[in-house]
Design a protein around this motif. Structure first.
Motif, PDB file in Angstrom:
ATOM      1  N   VAL A 169     -23.569  -1.741  -2.281  1.00 58.97           N
ATOM      2  CA  VAL A 169     -24.482  -2.520  -1.461  1.00 58.97           C
ATOM      3  C   VAL A 169     -25.223  -3.555  -2.296  1.00 58.97           C
ATOM      4  N   ALA A 170     -25.365  -3.317  -3.588  1.00 56.20           N
ATOM      5  CA  ALA A 170     -26.050  -4.274  -4.455  1.00 56.20           C
ATOM      6  C   ALA A 170     -25.346  -5.620  -4.496  1.00 56.20           C
ATOM      7  N   ASP A 171     -24.069  -5.648  -4.142  1.00 49.05           N
ATOM      8  CA  ASP A 171     -23.263  -6.871  -4.221  1.00 49.05           C
ATOM      9  C   ASP A 171     -23.059  -7.540  -2.870  1.00 49.05           C
ATOM     10  N   VAL A 172     -23.643  -6.988  -1.819  1.00 46.57           N
ATOM     11  CA  VAL A 172     -23.436  -7.529  -0.471  1.00 46.57           C
ATOM     12  C   VAL A 172     -24.474  -8.603  -0.175  1.00 46.57           C
ATOM     13  N   ILE A 173     -24.001  -9.842  -0.029  1.00 46.97           N
ATOM     14  CA  ILE A 173     -24.898 -10.961   0.276  1.00 46.97           C
ATOM     15  C   ILE A 173     -24.468 -11.696   1.540  1.00 46.97           C
ATOM     16  N   ASP A 174     -23.289 -11.357   2.069  1.00 46.29           N
ATOM     17  CA  ASP A 174     -22.789 -11.985   3.280  1.00 46.29           C
ATOM     18  C   ASP A 174     -21.607 -11.164   3.802  1.00 46.29           C
ATOM     19  N   VAL A 175     -20.963 -11.660   4.852  1.00 48.91           N
ATOM     20  CA  VAL A 175     -19.848 -10.916   5.443  1.00 48.91           C
ATOM     21  C   VAL A 175     -18.683 -10.801   4.469  1.00 48.91           C
ATOM     22  N   ALA A 176     -18.376 -11.872   3.751  1.00 52.79           N
ATOM     23  CA  ALA A 176     -17.239 -11.865   2.837  1.00 52.79           C
ATOM     24  C   ALA A 176     -17.415 -10.843   1.721  1.00 52.79           C
ATOM     25  N   SER A 177     -18.615 -10.769   1.157  1.00 53.06           N
ATOM     26  CA  SER A 177     -18.854  -9.792   0.086  1.00 53.06           C
ATOM     27  C   SER A 177     -18.863  -8.372   0.627  1.00 53.06           C
ATOM     28  N   LEU A 178     -19.303  -8.188   1.862  1.00 49.74           N
ATOM     29  CA  LEU A 178     -19.243  -6.863   2.486  1.00 49.74           C
ATOM     30  C   LEU A 178     -17.794  -6.395   2.590  1.00 49.74           C
ATOM     31  N   VAL A 179     -16.901  -7.295   2.979  1.00 49.72           N
ATOM     32  CA  VAL A 179     -15.476  -6.955   3.080  1.00 49.72           C
ATOM     33  C   VAL A 179     -14.938  -6.549   1.708  1.00 49.72           C
ATOM     34  N   LYS A 180     -15.320  -7.262   0.658  1.00 45.66           N
ATOM     35  CA  LYS A 180     -14.846  -6.954  -0.691  1.00 45.66           C
ATOM     36  C   LYS A 180     -15.355  -5.587  -1.157  1.00 45.66           C
ATOM     37  N   VAL A 181     -16.607  -5.297  -0.873  1.00 44.66           N
ATOM     38  CA  VAL A 181     -17.166  -3.996  -1.253  1.00 44.66           C
ATOM     39  C   VAL A 181     -16.454  -2.878  -0.497  1.00 44.66           C
ATOM     40  N   ARG A 182     -16.187  -3.104   0.779  1.00 44.67           N
ATOM     41  CA  ARG A 182     -15.503  -2.085   1.578  1.00 44.67           C
ATOM     42  C   ARG A 182     -14.088  -1.846   1.052  1.00 44.67           C
ATOM     43  N   GLN A 183     -13.410  -2.910   0.663  1.00 47.95           N
ATOM     44  CA  GLN A 183     -12.067  -2.776   0.097  1.00 47.95           C
ATOM     45  C   GLN A 183     -12.110  -1.985  -1.204  1.00 47.95           C
ATOM     46  N   PHE A 184     -13.114  -2.263  -2.035  1.00 53.55           N
ATOM     47  CA  PHE A 184     -13.251  -1.534  -3.296  1.00 53.55           C
ATOM     48  C   PHE A 184     -13.454  -0.041  -3.035  1.00 53.55           C
ATOM     49  N   LYS A 185     -14.290   0.292  -2.093  1.00 55.26           N
ATOM     50  CA  LYS A 185     -14.556   1.695  -1.791  1.00 55.26           C
ATOM     51  C   LYS A 185     -13.309   2.389  -1.251  1.00 55.26           C
ATOM     52  N   GLN A 186     -12.556   1.698  -0.430  1.00 57.82           N
ATOM     53  CA  GLN A 186     -11.313   2.273   0.090  1.00 57.82           C
ATOM     54  C   GLN A 186     -10.321   2.527  -1.035  1.00 57.82           C
ATOM     55  N   GLU A 187     -10.229   1.601  -1.978  1.00 62.44           N
ATOM     56  CA  GLU A 187      -9.341   1.779  -3.123  1.00 62.44           C
ATOM     57  C   GLU A 187      -9.777   2.970  -3.964  1.00 62.44           C
ATOM     58  N   GLN A 188     -11.080   3.135  -4.145  1.00 60.84           N
ATOM     59  CA  GLN A 188     -11.593   4.260  -4.928  1.00 60.84           C
ATOM     60  C   GLN A 188     -11.294   5.589  -4.257  1.00 60.84           C
ATOM     61  N   GLN A 189     -11.375   5.613  -2.938  1.00 61.56           N
ATOM     62  CA  GLN A 189     -11.058   6.843  -2.206  1.00 61.56           C
ATOM     63  C   GLN A 189      -9.596   7.225  -2.380  1.00 61.56           C
ATOM     64  N   LEU A 190      -8.727   6.227  -2.400  1.00 60.30           N
ATOM     65  CA  LEU A 190      -7.300   6.494  -2.607  1.00 60.30           C
ATOM     66  C   LEU A 190      -7.055   7.043  -4.005  1.00 60.30           C
ATOM     67  N   VAL A 191      -7.756   6.499  -4.981  1.00 54.83           N
ATOM     68  CA  VAL A 191      -7.606   6.964  -6.369  1.00 54.83           C
ATOM     69  C   VAL A 191      -8.062   8.409  -6.503  1.00 54.83           C
ATOM     70  N   ARG A 192      -9.161   8.746  -5.804  1.00 53.46           N
ATOM     71  CA  ARG A 192      -9.727  10.104  -5.916  1.00 53.46           C
ATOM     72  C   ARG A 192      -9.005  11.126  -5.058  1.00 53.46           C
ATOM     73  N   ARG A 193      -8.139  10.657  -4.155  1.00 55.15           N
ATOM     74  CA  ARG A 193      -7.455  11.584  -3.247  1.00 55.15           C
ATOM     75  C   ARG A 193      -6.558  12.530  -4.043  1.00 55.15           C
ATOM     76  N   PRO A 194      -6.730  13.841  -3.876  1.00 57.95           N
ATOM     77  CA  PRO A 194      -5.931  14.778  -4.657  1.00 57.95           C
ATOM     78  C   PRO A 194      -4.445  14.705  -4.326  1.00 57.95           C
ATOM     79  N   VAL A 195      -3.653  14.844  -5.346  1.00 57.94           N
ATOM     80  CA  VAL A 195      -2.201  14.870  -5.164  1.00 57.94           C
ATOM     81  C   VAL A 195      -1.769  16.317  -5.005  1.00 57.94           C
ATOM     82  N   ILE A 196      -1.152  16.622  -3.862  1.00 59.36           N
ATOM     83  CA  ILE A 196      -0.726  17.992  -3.584  1.00 59.36           C
ATOM     84  C   ILE A 196       0.712  18.167  -4.070  1.00 59.36           C
ATOM     85  N   ALA A 197       0.870  19.046  -5.025  1.00 63.91           N
ATOM     86  CA  ALA A 197       2.210  19.282  -5.575  1.00 63.91           C
ATOM     87  C   ALA A 197       3.038  20.099  -4.595  1.00 63.91           C
ATOM     88  N   ARG A 198       4.247  19.642  -4.338  1.00 59.50           N
ATOM     89  CA  ARG A 198       5.135  20.369  -3.440  1.00 59.50           C
ATOM     90  C   ARG A 198       6.022  21.303  -4.258  1.00 59.50           C
TER      91      ARG A 198
END
Length: 206
Positions: A169-198
């Motif tokens: 939120v520290a980087d949100v100054i308009d709609v465009a920056s909000l989109v970028k922050v949201r994309q970053f958070k989504q990418e981080q969630q994917l990185v943290r998602r546990p890999v289930i070994a089959r």
């Protein structure tokens, strides 16, 4: 009440909500407190909704002494300010009591006389409902957007104080920056998602 204004914030993406966040330090702290498990814009729109529903002024002393059941109704709406209105109502009142007791109800007292980034981080970390990450993000928000920049504030807020980043939120100054922050958070969630070994398939011999 001391204003936070040095620029207009655009955290809620709503004119009335952002105007309140820009001038009211307590509203900004409450918005930060609400910013979990719901969209950021909804969290930072919460303070103005609460203020409009309350009987009396929206300040730490009034909120701290508000009837708890009545305050739950204020937060619950409809519409609800948060997906967990009862828990969040209690957290907001606990935060308000802390500010009332330790800063005489002046929320900006948290940073108005602070000498260093580490000191600011320690004060924010001591707030009810503010964990280590939330405290660092708020240090970055103060430094980047409100020009509250005690010595070492970037280091104290790492990695959120990094210039040119879109991490929080520290980087949100308009709609465009909000989109970028949201994309970053989504990418981080994917990185943290546990890999289930089959389990490996067993092959039959012969």
């Amino acid at each position: 009440m001391t204003s936070t204004r040095s620029r207009k914030l655009c955290l809620a993406q709503q004119p009335d909500a952002d105007e309140m966040l820009s001038r009211d330090p307590f509203a900004l702290l409450v918005g930060m407190l609400l910013d979990q498990q719901i969209p950021m814009e909804r969290a930072f729109a919460g303070p103005v909704a609460i203020a409009q529903r309350m009987m009396g002024p929206f300040d730490p002393s009034t909120v701290a002494h508000y009837d708890p059941d009545a305050f739950v109704e204020v937060v619950a709406g409809p519409p609800a300010v948060h997906r967990f209105p009862t828990a969040m109502a209690a957290r907001i009142q606990t935060l308000a009591k802390h500010l009332d007791e330790h800063y005489s109800g002046n929320a900006s007292g948290l940073w108005s006389d602070v000498k260093s980034g580490d000191d600011l981080l320690a004060r924010l970390s001591a707030l009810p409902g503010f964990g280590a990450q939330k405290a660092k993000i708020f240090v970055a928000l103060l430094g980047k957007q409100l020009k509250v920049r005690p010595r070492g504030w970037r280091e104290a807020s790492e990695p959120y104080g990094e210039d040119g980043a879109y991490r929080s939120v520290a980087d949100v100054i308009d709609v465009a920056s909000l989109v970028k922050v949201r994309q970053f958070k989504q990418e981080q969630q994917l990185v943290r998602r546990p890999v289930i070994a089959r389990p490996l398939r067993q092959t039959r011999n012969g």
